[in-house]
Enzyme design. Structure first.
Site, PDB file in Angstrom:
ATOM      1  N   ASP A  37      -4.282   9.979  10.881  1.00 33.43           N
ATOM      2  CA  ASP A  37      -3.489  11.126  11.322  1.00 33.43           C
ATOM      3  C   ASP A  37      -2.537  11.585  10.221  1.00 33.43           C
ATOM      4  O   ASP A  37      -2.321  12.792  10.044  1.00 33.43           O
ATOM      5  CB  ASP A  37      -2.705  10.769  12.594  1.00 33.43           C
ATOM      6  CG  ASP A  37      -3.606  10.692  13.827  1.00 33.43           C
ATOM      7  OD1 ASP A  37      -4.777  11.116  13.742  1.00 33.43           O
ATOM      8  OD2 ASP A  37      -3.138  10.195  14.876  1.00 33.43           O
ATOM      9  N   PRO A  96      -3.474  -2.462   1.582  1.00 39.87           N
ATOM     10  CA  PRO A  96      -3.278  -3.910   1.586  1.00 39.87           C
ATOM     11  C   PRO A  96      -4.240  -4.694   0.698  1.00 39.87           C
ATOM     12  O   PRO A  96      -5.419  -4.362   0.600  1.00 39.87           O
ATOM     13  CB  PRO A  96      -3.478  -4.295   3.054  1.00 39.87           C
ATOM     14  CG  PRO A  96      -4.161  -3.136   3.687  1.00 39.87           C
ATOM     15  CD  PRO A  96      -3.741  -1.927   2.915  1.00 39.87           C
ATOM     16  N   ASN A  97      -3.671  -5.699   0.092  1.00 42.89           N
ATOM     17  CA  ASN A  97      -4.380  -6.688  -0.747  1.00 42.89           C
ATOM     18  C   ASN A  97      -4.786  -6.149  -2.118  1.00 42.89           C
ATOM     19  O   ASN A  97      -5.269  -6.912  -2.958  1.00 42.89           O
ATOM     20  CB  ASN A  97      -5.599  -7.276  -0.007  1.00 42.89           C
ATOM     21  CG  ASN A  97      -5.201  -7.910   1.301  1.00 42.89           C
ATOM     22  OD1 ASN A  97      -4.275  -8.721   1.328  1.00 42.89           O
ATOM     23  ND2 ASN A  97      -5.835  -7.533   2.400  1.00 42.89           N
ATOM     24  N   HIS A 136     -10.914   1.155   7.706  1.00 39.17           N
ATOM     25  CA  HIS A 136     -11.897   0.894   8.745  1.00 39.17           C
ATOM     26  C   HIS A 136     -11.334   0.950  10.163  1.00 39.17           C
ATOM     27  O   HIS A 136     -12.093   0.935  11.114  1.00 39.17           O
ATOM     28  CB  HIS A 136     -12.555  -0.466   8.472  1.00 39.17           C
ATOM     29  CG  HIS A 136     -12.999  -0.606   7.038  1.00 39.17           C
ATOM     30  ND1 HIS A 136     -13.902   0.255   6.466  1.00 39.17           N
ATOM     31  CD2 HIS A 136     -12.610  -1.462   6.041  1.00 39.17           C
ATOM     32  CE1 HIS A 136     -14.075  -0.077   5.187  1.00 39.17           C
ATOM     33  NE2 HIS A 136     -13.300  -1.114   4.910  1.00 39.17           N
ATOM     34  N   ARG A 172     -17.441  -2.577   7.170  1.00 35.75           N
ATOM     35  CA  ARG A 172     -16.960  -1.694   6.100  1.00 35.75           C
ATOM     36  C   ARG A 172     -17.730  -0.370   6.032  1.00 35.75           C
ATOM     37  O   ARG A 172     -17.413   0.495   5.225  1.00 35.75           O
ATOM     38  CB  ARG A 172     -17.060  -2.394   4.739  1.00 35.75           C
ATOM     39  CG  ARG A 172     -16.204  -3.635   4.620  1.00 35.75           C
ATOM     40  CD  ARG A 172     -16.228  -4.203   3.215  1.00 35.75           C
ATOM     41  NE  ARG A 172     -15.858  -5.600   3.210  1.00 35.75           N
ATOM     42  CZ  ARG A 172     -14.589  -6.060   3.184  1.00 35.75           C
ATOM     43  NH1 ARG A 172     -13.580  -5.216   3.135  1.00 35.75           N
ATOM     44  NH2 ARG A 172     -14.349  -7.361   3.188  1.00 35.75           N
ATOM     45  N   HIS A 204     -12.788   4.059  -3.183  1.00 40.24           N
ATOM     46  CA  HIS A 204     -13.028   2.624  -3.059  1.00 40.24           C
ATOM     47  C   HIS A 204     -13.591   2.115  -4.372  1.00 40.24           C
ATOM     48  O   HIS A 204     -14.421   2.785  -5.003  1.00 40.24           O
ATOM     49  CB  HIS A 204     -14.009   2.328  -1.921  1.00 40.24           C
ATOM     50  CG  HIS A 204     -13.493   2.814  -0.604  1.00 40.24           C
ATOM     51  ND1 HIS A 204     -12.534   2.142   0.101  1.00 40.24           N
ATOM     52  CD2 HIS A 204     -13.764   3.948   0.090  1.00 40.24           C
ATOM     53  CE1 HIS A 204     -12.239   2.837   1.192  1.00 40.24           C
ATOM     54  NE2 HIS A 204     -12.963   3.937   1.202  1.00 40.24           N
ATOM     55  N   ILE A 205     -13.131   0.941  -4.735  1.00 45.44           N
ATOM     56  CA  ILE A 205     -13.603   0.315  -5.972  1.00 45.44           C
ATOM     57  C   ILE A 205     -15.048  -0.141  -5.773  1.00 45.44           C
ATOM     58  O   ILE A 205     -15.923   0.125  -6.597  1.00 45.44           O
ATOM     59  CB  ILE A 205     -12.695  -0.884  -6.328  1.00 45.44           C
ATOM     60  CG1 ILE A 205     -11.263  -0.393  -6.568  1.00 45.44           C
ATOM     61  CG2 ILE A 205     -13.231  -1.632  -7.546  1.00 45.44           C
ATOM     62  CD1 ILE A 205     -10.211  -1.505  -6.560  1.00 45.44           C
ATOM     63  N   SER A 206     -15.254  -0.830  -4.659  1.00 41.47           N
ATOM     64  CA  SER A 206     -16.609  -1.287  -4.327  1.00 41.47           C
ATOM     65  C   SER A 206     -17.325  -0.176  -3.557  1.00 41.47           C
ATOM     66  O   SER A 206     -16.731   0.863  -3.252  1.00 41.47           O
ATOM     67  CB  SER A 206     -16.519  -2.544  -3.456  1.00 41.47           C
ATOM     68  OG  SER A 206     -15.954  -2.225  -2.188  1.00 41.47           O
TER      69      SER A 206
END
Ligand code: DQA
Length: 150
Positions: free
Chosen positions: A86, A10-11, A79, A113, A102-104
């Site tokens: 699963d 998402p996002n 998170h 996080r 993860h980008i960050s």
């Protein structure tokens, strides 16, 4: 042709305009082009994004059934989504590599996080290198795993 699924939660469809100070100014199309350009010959990048947990889970079934390696940025699902965890476990338990990216660097950000419910069932985790996290993960999913580390 080896296909790699590069799945985004998402996002991440808003990359480019979403918090560029955190995620940079490139969008998903830029990421797709960069990854395909850096992929070895004979490797095709199938990059997808959804805001829908069920759709992401369906794509992990597709990876499991088709033995397709996965680069997964679960975004905020990282998170808290036990359902996604699963489904990710189905992939890795079938012996198919799945690298969480993860980008960050989530560990350098808010406390919520700092924990991932995905990491324990992933083959490995790469975070904090901007779009390069995906390039490193692509390299990792295509690499034969050293004996004894499966
Ligand atoms: C992210 C980190 C997550 O904490 C966040 O919810 C995202 C993106 C990253 O790529 O840095 O949406 O997965």
């Amino acid at each position: 042709m080896t296909r790699v699924l590069v799945l985004n939660g998402p996002n991440l469809g808003r990359l480019g305009s979403r918090e560029p100070d955190v995620y940079g100014s490139g969008n998903l199309d830029d990421l797709r082009v960069m990854l395909q350009a850096s992929a070895p010959e004979g490797v095709s990048i199938d990059l997808r994004q959804t805001n829908d947990e069920g759709e992401l889970i369906g794509w992990l079934y597709e990876a499991t059934d088709g033995s397709i390696p996965v680069v997964l940025n679960p975004a905020a699902f990282t998170h808290y989504s036990y359902a996604l965890r699963d489904a990710a476990a189905l992939v890795t338990k079938a012996g198919i590599p799945l690298v969480e990216v993860h980008i960050s660097n989530p560990h350098a950000r808010e406390t919520f996080r700092h924990s991932s419910v995905i990491s324990a069932v992933a083959t490995g985790v790469i975070a904090g290198f901007g779009f390069d996290s995906y390039r490193l993960a692509l390299d990792a999913v295509l690499r034969p795993r050293p004996a004894g580390t499966e």
